[in-house]
Design a protein around this motif. Structure first.
Motif, PDB file in Angstrom:
ATOM      1  N   GLY A  71      16.870   6.174   4.464  1.00 46.33           N
ATOM      2  CA  GLY A  71      15.464   5.845   4.677  1.00 46.33           C
ATOM      3  C   GLY A  71      14.674   6.655   3.669  1.00 46.33           C
ATOM      4  O   GLY A  71      15.191   7.666   3.158  1.00 46.33           O
ATOM      5  N   VAL A  72      13.442   6.227   3.359  1.00 44.66           N
ATOM      6  CA  VAL A  72      12.685   6.995   2.360  1.00 44.66           C
ATOM      7  C   VAL A  72      11.930   8.164   3.000  1.00 44.66           C
ATOM      8  O   VAL A  72      11.765   9.224   2.400  1.00 44.66           O
ATOM      9  N   GLY A  73      11.488   7.984   4.239  1.00 42.72           N
ATOM     10  CA  GLY A  73      10.804   9.075   4.944  1.00 42.72           C
ATOM     11  C   GLY A  73      11.811  10.154   5.309  1.00 42.72           C
ATOM     12  O   GLY A  73      12.943   9.846   5.685  1.00 42.72           O
ATOM     13  N   GLY A 149       1.957   5.691  -3.864  1.00 41.26           N
ATOM     14  CA  GLY A 149       3.277   6.120  -4.341  1.00 41.26           C
ATOM     15  C   GLY A 149       4.104   4.902  -4.711  1.00 41.26           C
ATOM     16  O   GLY A 149       3.576   3.891  -5.179  1.00 41.26           O
ATOM     17  N   ARG A 150       5.407   4.993  -4.484  1.00 41.14           N
ATOM     18  CA  ARG A 150       6.299   3.888  -4.855  1.00 41.14           C
ATOM     19  C   ARG A 150       5.930   2.613  -4.097  1.00 41.14           C
ATOM     20  O   ARG A 150       5.745   1.550  -4.698  1.00 41.14           O
ATOM     21  N   ILE A 151       5.817   2.725  -2.767  1.00 38.83           N
ATOM     22  CA  ILE A 151       5.489   1.539  -1.974  1.00 38.83           C
ATOM     23  C   ILE A 151       4.039   1.120  -2.238  1.00 38.83           C
ATOM     24  O   ILE A 151       3.747  -0.065  -2.432  1.00 38.83           O
ATOM     25  N   GLY A 152       3.134   2.083  -2.283  1.00 37.49           N
ATOM     26  CA  GLY A 152       1.716   1.780  -2.508  1.00 37.49           C
ATOM     27  C   GLY A 152       1.498   1.021  -3.812  1.00 37.49           C
ATOM     28  O   GLY A 152       0.751   0.033  -3.853  1.00 37.49           O
ATOM     29  N   PRO A 173      -5.177  11.442  -8.558  1.00 39.39           N
ATOM     30  CA  PRO A 173      -5.235  10.096  -9.133  1.00 39.39           C
ATOM     31  C   PRO A 173      -3.938   9.753  -9.843  1.00 39.39           C
ATOM     32  O   PRO A 173      -3.240  10.639 -10.347  1.00 39.39           O
ATOM     33  N   LYS A 174      -3.600   8.477  -9.846  1.00 37.32           N
ATOM     34  CA  LYS A 174      -2.370   7.998 -10.501  1.00 37.32           C
ATOM     35  C   LYS A 174      -2.739   7.145 -11.709  1.00 37.32           C
ATOM     36  O   LYS A 174      -3.886   6.715 -11.833  1.00 37.32           O
ATOM     37  N   GLN A 175      -1.720   6.876 -12.548  1.00 33.06           N
ATOM     38  CA  GLN A 175      -1.926   6.011 -13.718  1.00 33.06           C
ATOM     39  C   GLN A 175      -1.924   4.555 -13.271  1.00 33.06           C
ATOM     40  O   GLN A 175      -0.981   3.813 -13.553  1.00 33.06           O
ATOM     41  N   ASN A 224      -0.723  -0.274   9.266  1.00 34.34           N
ATOM     42  CA  ASN A 224       0.069   0.958   9.151  1.00 34.34           C
ATOM     43  C   ASN A 224       1.545   0.647   9.024  1.00 34.34           C
ATOM     44  O   ASN A 224       2.201   0.226   9.987  1.00 34.34           O
ATOM     45  N   ILE A 225       2.076   0.860   7.803  1.00 26.73           N
ATOM     46  CA  ILE A 225       3.525   0.736   7.598  1.00 26.73           C
ATOM     47  C   ILE A 225       4.084   2.111   7.185  1.00 26.73           C
ATOM     48  O   ILE A 225       5.190   2.194   6.656  1.00 26.73           O
ATOM     49  N   ALA A 226       3.308   3.178   7.427  1.00 23.26           N
ATOM     50  CA  ALA A 226       3.732   4.527   7.026  1.00 23.26           C
ATOM     51  C   ALA A 226       4.491   5.199   8.173  1.00 23.26           C
ATOM     52  O   ALA A 226       5.704   4.995   8.334  1.00 23.26           O
ATOM     53  N   LEU A 250       0.358  -2.808  13.233  1.00 30.53           N
ATOM     54  CA  LEU A 250       1.094  -1.541  13.307  1.00 30.53           C
ATOM     55  C   LEU A 250       2.599  -1.785  13.355  1.00 30.53           C
ATOM     56  O   LEU A 250       3.091  -2.466  14.261  1.00 30.53           O
ATOM     57  N   ASP A 251       3.300  -1.217  12.383  1.00 31.30           N
ATOM     58  CA  ASP A 251       4.769  -1.287  12.389  1.00 31.30           C
ATOM     59  C   ASP A 251       5.365   0.010  12.932  1.00 31.30           C
ATOM     60  O   ASP A 251       6.547   0.064  13.231  1.00 31.30           O
ATOM     61  N   VAL A 252       4.527   1.042  13.002  1.00 34.58           N
ATOM     62  CA  VAL A 252       5.011   2.380  13.372  1.00 34.58           C
ATOM     63  C   VAL A 252       4.074   3.000  14.404  1.00 34.58           C
ATOM     64  O   VAL A 252       2.877   2.717  14.414  1.00 34.58           O
TER      65      VAL A 252
HETATM   66  P1  NAP Z   1       6.170   8.135  -2.130  1.00 36.08           P
HETATM   67  O1  NAP Z   1       6.602   7.460  -3.373  1.00 36.08           O
HETATM   68  O2  NAP Z   1       6.458   9.586  -1.944  1.00 36.08           O
HETATM   69  O3  NAP Z   1       4.625   7.854  -1.979  1.00 36.08           O
HETATM   70  C1  NAP Z   1       3.810   8.472  -1.043  1.00 36.08           C
HETATM   71  C2  NAP Z   1       2.428   8.613  -1.648  1.00 36.08           C
HETATM   72  O4  NAP Z   1       1.568   9.149  -0.634  1.00 36.08           O
HETATM   73  C3  NAP Z   1       2.391   9.583  -2.841  1.00 36.08           C
HETATM   74  O5  NAP Z   1       1.722   8.952  -3.911  1.00 36.08           O
HETATM   75  C4  NAP Z   1       1.580  10.755  -2.310  1.00 36.08           C
HETATM   76  O6  NAP Z   1       0.749  11.353  -3.292  1.00 36.08           O
HETATM   77  C5  NAP Z   1       0.719  10.077  -1.271  1.00 36.08           C
HETATM   78  N1  NAP Z   1       0.123  11.006  -0.320  1.00 36.08           N
HETATM   79  C6  NAP Z   1       0.542  12.248   0.050  1.00 36.08           C
HETATM   80  N2  NAP Z   1      -0.350  12.800   0.878  1.00 36.08           N
HETATM   81  C7  NAP Z   1      -1.357  11.885   1.036  1.00 36.08           C
HETATM   82  C8  NAP Z   1      -2.580  11.890   1.742  1.00 36.08           C
HETATM   83  N3  NAP Z   1      -2.962  12.950   2.460  1.00 36.08           N
HETATM   84  N4  NAP Z   1      -3.362  10.791   1.662  1.00 36.08           N
HETATM   85  C9  NAP Z   1      -3.000   9.702   0.944  1.00 36.08           C
HETATM   86  N5  NAP Z   1      -1.859   9.679   0.218  1.00 36.08           N
HETATM   87  C10 NAP Z   1      -1.050  10.742   0.277  1.00 36.08           C
HETATM   88  O7  NAP Z   1       6.831   7.431  -0.853  1.00 36.08           O
HETATM   89  P2  NAP Z   1       7.121   5.867  -0.659  1.00 36.08           P
HETATM   90  O8  NAP Z   1       8.511   5.571  -1.066  1.00 36.08           O
HETATM   91  O9  NAP Z   1       6.019   5.076  -1.232  1.00 36.08           O
HETATM   92  O10 NAP Z   1       7.072   5.795   0.957  1.00 36.08           O
HETATM   93  C11 NAP Z   1       5.882   6.112   1.630  1.00 36.08           C
HETATM   94  C12 NAP Z   1       6.121   6.253   3.112  1.00 36.08           C
HETATM   95  O11 NAP Z   1       6.280   4.971   3.701  1.00 36.08           O
HETATM   96  C13 NAP Z   1       7.381   6.999   3.523  1.00 36.08           C
HETATM   97  O12 NAP Z   1       7.212   8.397   3.510  1.00 36.08           O
HETATM   98  C14 NAP Z   1       7.662   6.478   4.911  1.00 36.08           C
HETATM   99  O13 NAP Z   1       7.138   7.320   5.887  1.00 36.08           O
HETATM  100  C15 NAP Z   1       6.949   5.138   4.936  1.00 36.08           C
HETATM  101  N6  NAP Z   1       7.913   4.032   5.102  1.00 36.08           N
HETATM  102  C16 NAP Z   1       7.875   3.256   6.215  1.00 36.08           C
HETATM  103  C17 NAP Z   1       8.769   2.219   6.376  1.00 36.08           C
HETATM  104  C18 NAP Z   1       8.730   1.307   7.572  1.00 36.08           C
HETATM  105  O14 NAP Z   1       9.774   0.838   7.981  1.00 36.08           O
HETATM  106  N7  NAP Z   1       7.578   1.029   8.143  1.00 36.08           N
HETATM  107  C19 NAP Z   1       9.739   1.980   5.402  1.00 36.08           C
HETATM  108  C20 NAP Z   1       9.738   2.776   4.272  1.00 36.08           C
HETATM  109  C21 NAP Z   1       8.824   3.805   4.119  1.00 36.08           C
HETATM  110  P3  NAP Z   1       1.343  12.419  -4.359  1.00 36.08           P
HETATM  111  O15 NAP Z   1       2.273  11.632  -5.222  1.00 36.08           O
HETATM  112  O16 NAP Z   1       0.125  12.871  -5.101  1.00 36.08           O
HETATM  113  O17 NAP Z   1       2.009  13.466  -3.544  1.00 36.08           O
END
Ligand code: NAP
Length: 309
Positions: A71-73, A149-152, A173-175, A224-226, A250-252
């Protein structure tokens, strides 16, 4: 090659994932994470992101040098303890982006166009008596993403063809060609749909509170998918019950798999059982990346997706 008796699998994996693990190597199963650790000089732990890894369990196995979470989280891991003891950790980023983004967009459309409710409307025969209520169009709206981030970023790219304006918030900020708001409250103020795609950390704990929901406003939608912990659920329930926001998908949830029952009777929510990554292709890819990380660890190669905790 993963040596026998070297990896402890903590907790259950769904059948498909377990079959993939068992095809690749033979772990020692420790299905109840709260039970005392079995005897053995295990060097690595394999676990799912939705299973909490008790610090007490890791303490009982001083030979552990690595934890692979599927999982990514990685908010399920005792990060401070792992760091303190030099225990490496890996997760499974990127391979789940497609599935999570597809679900996020489906949830948004389902919520805004009231698709589940309209299906129930047809099935109940109500259509013969009255037309279905009008909903709202996505095109032309402002979409906010908390967590670019990656998903965003993947989500933002997929949203562009929907003719929306995209903005985001986060620590830096990101590119990316979208408007940046350092504060989520300002993002909420300036969007019609607010996606949450950030990790669960002490900083994001209950980040979406009454103030943010007030800023999103009575025509605003939350998706919310976080993680459940990112939202103050009491504040969200109040906002939904009093129509302070238009609706939430809401997924979570804070308490999975038993979400607060009050959500279940609301007509302005769309609820899914934490299925962001729950497709066959994605779950197989996640499992293989977790096992690839274990193999890299035992081969003394660089880990493929190390968590820098
Ligand atoms: P990621 O690449 O680490 O991206 C997370 C982004 O959130 C980063 O750009 C980070 O900024 C930013 N962030 C950190 N603190 C923040 C805040 N206070 N406010 C707003 N943004 C903030 O992770 P990802 O791969 O995209 O995954 C994101 C999350 O999705 C996971 O951690 C997981 O909990 C969730 N997820 C859920 C499911 C599901 O089944 N629903 C599946 C997969 C993932 P910086 O880069 O500046 O630190």
């Amino acid at each position: 090659m993963i040596p026998v008796n070297s990896v402890l699998q903590v907790g259950h994996f769904p059948e498909l994932m377990q079959a993939e693990i068992d095809r690749r190597f033979t772990p020692t199963y420790h299905l109840d994470p709260a039970a005392p650790a079995p005897a053995g000089n295990f060097e690595a732990i394999l676990i799912r992101s939705n299973t909490k890894l008790p610090e007490a369990l890791v303490k009982q196995i001083p030979s552990i040098r690595m934890v692979a979470t599927c999982g990514v989280g990685y908010d399920n891991l005792p990060l401070a303890y792992l760091k303190q003891h030099g225990i490496q950790a890996t997760n499974t980023p990127e391979v789940l982006n497609d599935a999570v983004c597809e679900l996020a967009i489906g949830m948004m459309l389902g919520l805004m166009r009231r698709i589940p409710e309209s299906e129930a409307f047809v099935k109940s025969g109500a259509w013969a008596k009255t037309p279905f209520k009008l909903t709202t169009t996505l095109a032309g709206k402002q979409v906010g993403i908390a967590g670019m981030g990656r998903i965003g970023q993947d989500l933002a790219k997929r949203l562009e063809p929907f003719k929306v304006e995209i903005a985001y918030s986060g620590p830096s900020p990101k590119q990316v060609p979208y408007t940046y708001y350092p504060k989520i409250k300002d993002l909420a103020q300036n969007c019609d749909v607010l996606f949450l795609a950030c990790p669960a950390t002490p900083d994001t704990d209950k980040m979406v509170n009454a103030e943010v929901l007030e800023a999103l406003g009575p025509t605003g939608f939350l998706v919310n998918i976080a993680r459940g912990s990112v939202v103050d659920e009491n504040d969200l329930l109040y906002a939904l019950q009093h129509k302070k926001i238009a609706g939430a998908a809401l997924d979570v949830f804070e308490n999975e798999p038993n979400p607060n029952k009050v959500f279940l009777n609301l007509d302005n929510v769309l609820l899914t059982p934490h299925i962001g990554s729950a497709t066959t292709e994605t779950r197989i890819a996640m499992t293989n990346l977790a096992v690839d990380n274990l193999e890299a660890f035992f081969a003394k190669q660089p880990l493929l997706s190390e968590v820098h905790h």
